[in-house]
Design a protein around this motif. Structure first.
Motif, short mmCIF file in Angstrom:
data_model
loop_
_atom_site.label_atom_id
_atom_site.label_comp_id
_atom_site.label_asym_id
_atom_site.label_seq_id
_atom_site.Cartn_x
_atom_site.Cartn_y
_atom_site.Cartn_z
N SER A 221 7.30 4.88 -16.50
CA SER A 221 8.13 4.31 -15.08
C SER A 221 7.09 4.33 -13.91
CB SER A 221 8.09 6.03 -14.62
OG SER A 221 8.02 6.55 -13.58
N TYR A 222 7.39 3.04 -13.76
CA TYR A 222 6.34 1.99 -12.59
C TYR A 222 6.49 2.94 -11.59
CZ TYR A 222 5.44 -1.01 -9.16
OH TYR A 222 4.70 -2.03 -8.60
N SER A 223 5.16 2.69 -11.19
CA SER A 223 4.59 3.91 -9.95
C SER A 223 3.74 2.44 -8.86
CB SER A 223 3.81 4.68 -9.71
OG SER A 223 2.48 4.17 -10.56
N SER A 224 4.52 2.54 -7.79
CA SER A 224 3.81 1.23 -6.68
C SER A 224 2.59 1.66 -6.08
CB SER A 224 4.95 0.42 -5.33
OG SER A 224 5.66 1.85 -5.15
N ARG A 225 1.48 1.02 -5.42
CA ARG A 225 0.69 1.39 -4.94
C ARG A 225 0.97 1.15 -3.26
NH1 ARG A 225 -0.94 -2.21 -8.83
NH2 ARG A 225 -3.29 -1.41 -9.93
N SER A 226 0.13 2.26 -2.59
CA SER A 226 0.13 2.02 -0.66
C SER A 226 -0.72 0.69 -0.34
CB SER A 226 0.37 3.31 -0.34
OG SER A 226 -1.50 3.71 -0.72
N GLY A 227 0.74 0.02 0.86
CA GLY A 227 -0.01 -0.53 2.03
C GLY A 227 0.12 -2.22 0.90
N LEU A 228 0.20 -3.30 1.95
CA LEU A 228 -0.31 -4.43 1.83
C LEU A 228 -0.74 -4.90 0.80
CD1 LEU A 228 1.15 -7.34 2.52
CD2 LEU A 228 -0.78 -7.40 4.17
N LYS A 229 -2.44 -4.32 1.05
CA LYS A 229 -3.17 -4.60 -0.22
C LYS A 229 -2.76 -4.04 -1.83
CE LYS A 229 -8.42 -4.44 -1.11
NZ LYS A 229 -9.35 -2.90 -1.31
N GLY A 230 -2.37 -3.03 -1.69
CA GLY A 230 -1.64 -2.65 -3.09
C GLY A 230 -0.12 -2.93 -3.27
N ALA A 231 0.26 -3.47 -2.01
CA ALA A 231 1.40 -4.56 -3.32
C ALA A 231 1.21 -5.98 -3.40
CB ALA A 231 2.47 -5.01 -1.40
N PHE A 232 0.06 -6.40 -2.48
CA PHE A 232 -0.39 -8.22 -3.83
C PHE A 232 -0.94 -7.10 -5.24
CE2 PHE A 232 -3.95 -10.60 -3.81
CZ PHE A 232 -3.55 -12.04 -3.56
N ARG A 233 -1.29 -6.18 -4.98
CA ARG A 233 -2.42 -5.72 -5.87
C ARG A 233 -1.24 -6.00 -7.24
NH1 ARG A 233 -6.62 -0.86 -6.09
NH2 ARG A 233 -6.26 -1.37 -8.65
N ASP A 234 -0.07 -5.48 -6.67
CA ASP A 234 1.09 -4.89 -7.96
C ASP A 234 1.61 -5.93 -8.22
OD1 ASP A 234 0.72 -2.63 -7.37
OD2 ASP A 234 2.23 -1.87 -6.29
N LEU A 235 1.22 -7.31 -7.79
CA LEU A 235 1.96 -8.53 -8.38
C LEU A 235 1.66 -8.72 -9.47
CD1 LEU A 235 2.19 -10.33 -4.71
CD2 LEU A 235 4.03 -9.47 -6.45
N PHE A 236 0.07 -8.62 -9.41
CA PHE A 236 -0.61 -9.18 -10.54
C PHE A 236 -0.42 -8.18 -11.87
CE2 PHE A 236 -1.79 -11.52 -7.23
CZ PHE A 236 -2.53 -13.05 -7.65
N THR A 237 -1.01 -6.75 -11.42
CA THR A 237 -1.32 -5.23 -11.98
C THR A 237 -0.32 -4.51 -12.03
OG1 THR A 237 -2.90 -4.56 -10.98
CG2 THR A 237 -3.51 -6.12 -13.40
N ARG A 238 0.40 -3.84 -12.93
CA ARG A 238 1.27 -2.28 -12.78
C ARG A 238 1.06 -1.12 -13.22
NH1 ARG A 238 7.54 -3.90 -11.96
NH2 ARG A 238 7.48 -5.29 -10.00
N ASN A 239 0.99 -0.06 -12.65
CA ASN A 239 0.75 1.03 -13.01
C ASN A 239 1.99 1.97 -13.46
OD1 ASN A 239 -2.15 0.71 -11.95
ND2 ASN A 239 -1.54 1.99 -9.85
N TYR A 240 1.37 1.96 -14.93
CA TYR A 240 2.82 2.53 -15.33
C TYR A 240 2.45 4.28 -15.45
CZ TYR A 240 4.54 -1.87 -15.59
OH TYR A 240 5.77 -3.73 -15.25
N LYS A 241 3.57 5.08 -15.94
CA LYS A 241 3.72 6.60 -16.47
C LYS A 241 3.83 7.01 -16.99
CE LYS A 241 3.81 10.96 -14.63
NZ LYS A 241 3.95 11.96 -13.65
N VAL A 242 3.65 6.70 -18.05
CA VAL A 242 4.67 7.49 -19.28
C VAL A 242 4.95 8.96 -19.46
CG1 VAL A 242 4.69 7.41 -22.34
CG2 VAL A 242 3.66 6.03 -21.23
N LEU A 243 6.52 9.05 -19.78
CA LEU A 243 7.51 10.30 -19.12
C LEU A 243 8.04 10.48 -21.00
CD1 LEU A 243 9.19 9.11 -16.04
CD2 LEU A 243 7.19 10.53 -16.72
#
Length: 336
Positions: free
Chosen positions: A15-37
């Motif tokens: 499951s992909y979880s996005s970071r908050s804010g503009l800075k977080g959205a920019f970081r999501d372009l390069f690295t994504r946070n995933y959670k295993v369900l």
């Protein structure tokens, strides 16, 4: 002979979880946070030929995910699955000829053509001979009372009519194993009774093995001797339904209807010497007491309540399967 053999079966989803804010959205372009369900968590299960098993649990418990792995729709993350002696995913083409599947919220019938045309197409898909089709389907059509529906397009059928046709479609090739996922959802009582009677009949006549998932516990009580309870992807109970009713929750329910509104605090004070749980009834002046103990405890509780409050009606029932299951999930009576 085990029709279904499952050993330490597991299914995980990322499951992909996005970071908050503009800075977080920019970081999501390069690295994504995933959670295993983990939807199904190392379960083991064996079902013998001719068994009718209720596979039940709350929403999100992992029931449908299990069914999808057993039918070859999903590939397990880990563990072993053998159904009808085959791997459902790797031997899919051969395997699907040995099972029937009915999903209450999905259709295997073609929406715009007559029911009997859908049946004929499925007959060709499963390579059923004319002789076998005519002999077997005549009985199925008569028993489910769908002959007047055969010339109608599926889109013109009511929900109850469509579900009876869906069940008939799943049985065109007379499979030894039938998966039913919410087959009576939204149906009226009469249609449910017809479907239950039909399932009992094919189980008795052909020894058809049936795995049933449903939120309608009346279906389980009517059809299944064995139940498997799932919670957070784990099996927390696997055994006879009557043993579950007898061993895990004892007692009776007393339905009180009072002549005036009564606060639960007053009832709890009156029943403090008893092992009893109170919950609201269907109307404001109704309360239901679940009493653990013998008939004497029930009688004494009723006397205490009636001495204090005026009663317009009272009924005593055995604790329902639905109440037992609710208690198991809410209070953790069974621990995995």
């Amino acid at each position: 002979m085990n029709v279904i053999e499952v050993n330490k079966l597991r299914k995980e989803f990322k499951s992909y979880s996005s970071r908050s804010g503009l800075k977080g959205a920019f970081r999501d372009l390069f690295t994504r946070n995933y959670k295993v369900l983990r939807a199904v968590d190392d379960i083991s299960l064996q079902i013998k030929e001719g068994e009718m098993v209720g596979y039940i649990g709350e929403n999100g418990a992992g029931k449908s995910t299990t069914i999808k792995m057993l039918t070859g729709i999903l590939t397990p993350t880990a563990g072993e699955v053998r159904v009808n002696g085959m791997d459902p995913h790797r031997e899919r083409e051969k395997f699907v000829r040995t099972i029937g599947v009915v999903f209450g919220q999905r259709s295997q019938l073609w929406w715009d053509i007559a029911v009997q045309e859908s049946f004929r197409l499925l007959k060709k898909v499963y390579k059923v001979s004319d002789e076998d089709y005519n002999t077997h389907m005549k009985e199925v059509i008569e028993t489910l009372e769908i002959e007047p529906l055969l010339d109608k397009p599926v889109r013109k059928l009511s929900l109850g009519q469509r579900m009876r046709c869906e069940l008939a479609a799943a049985l065109i090739h007379n499979p030894p194993l039938l998966f039913l996922d919410e087959p009576t959802i939204g149906l009226d009582v009469l249609v449910k009774m017809k479907i239950r009677a039909f399932l009992k009949e094919i189980n008795k006549k052909y020894k058809t093995t049936i795995l049933l998932t449903t939120h309608d516990l009346a279906d389980i009580e009517a059809l299944c001797d064995r139940v498997v309870l799932l919670d957070e992807g784990k099996i927390i109970y696997d055994g006879r339904l009557d043993e579950l009713q007898k061993n895990w929750v004892e007692g009776k329910q007393v339905h009180f209807e009072f002549q005036e509104l009564v606060e639960v605090s007053s009832l709890e004070e009156l029943s403090k010497d008893f092992d009893v749980k109170w919950r609201p009834g269907e109307r404001k002046n109704q309360w239901v007491a679940t009493v653990e103990g013998d008939d004497d405890a029930v009688s004494r509780l009723m006397s205490q309540v009636m001495l204090k409050h005026a009663i317009s009606d009272v009924k005593i029932n055995q604790v329902s399967t639905e109440e037992i299951i609710r208690n198991i999930y809410e209070e953790g009576i069974i621990h995995g």
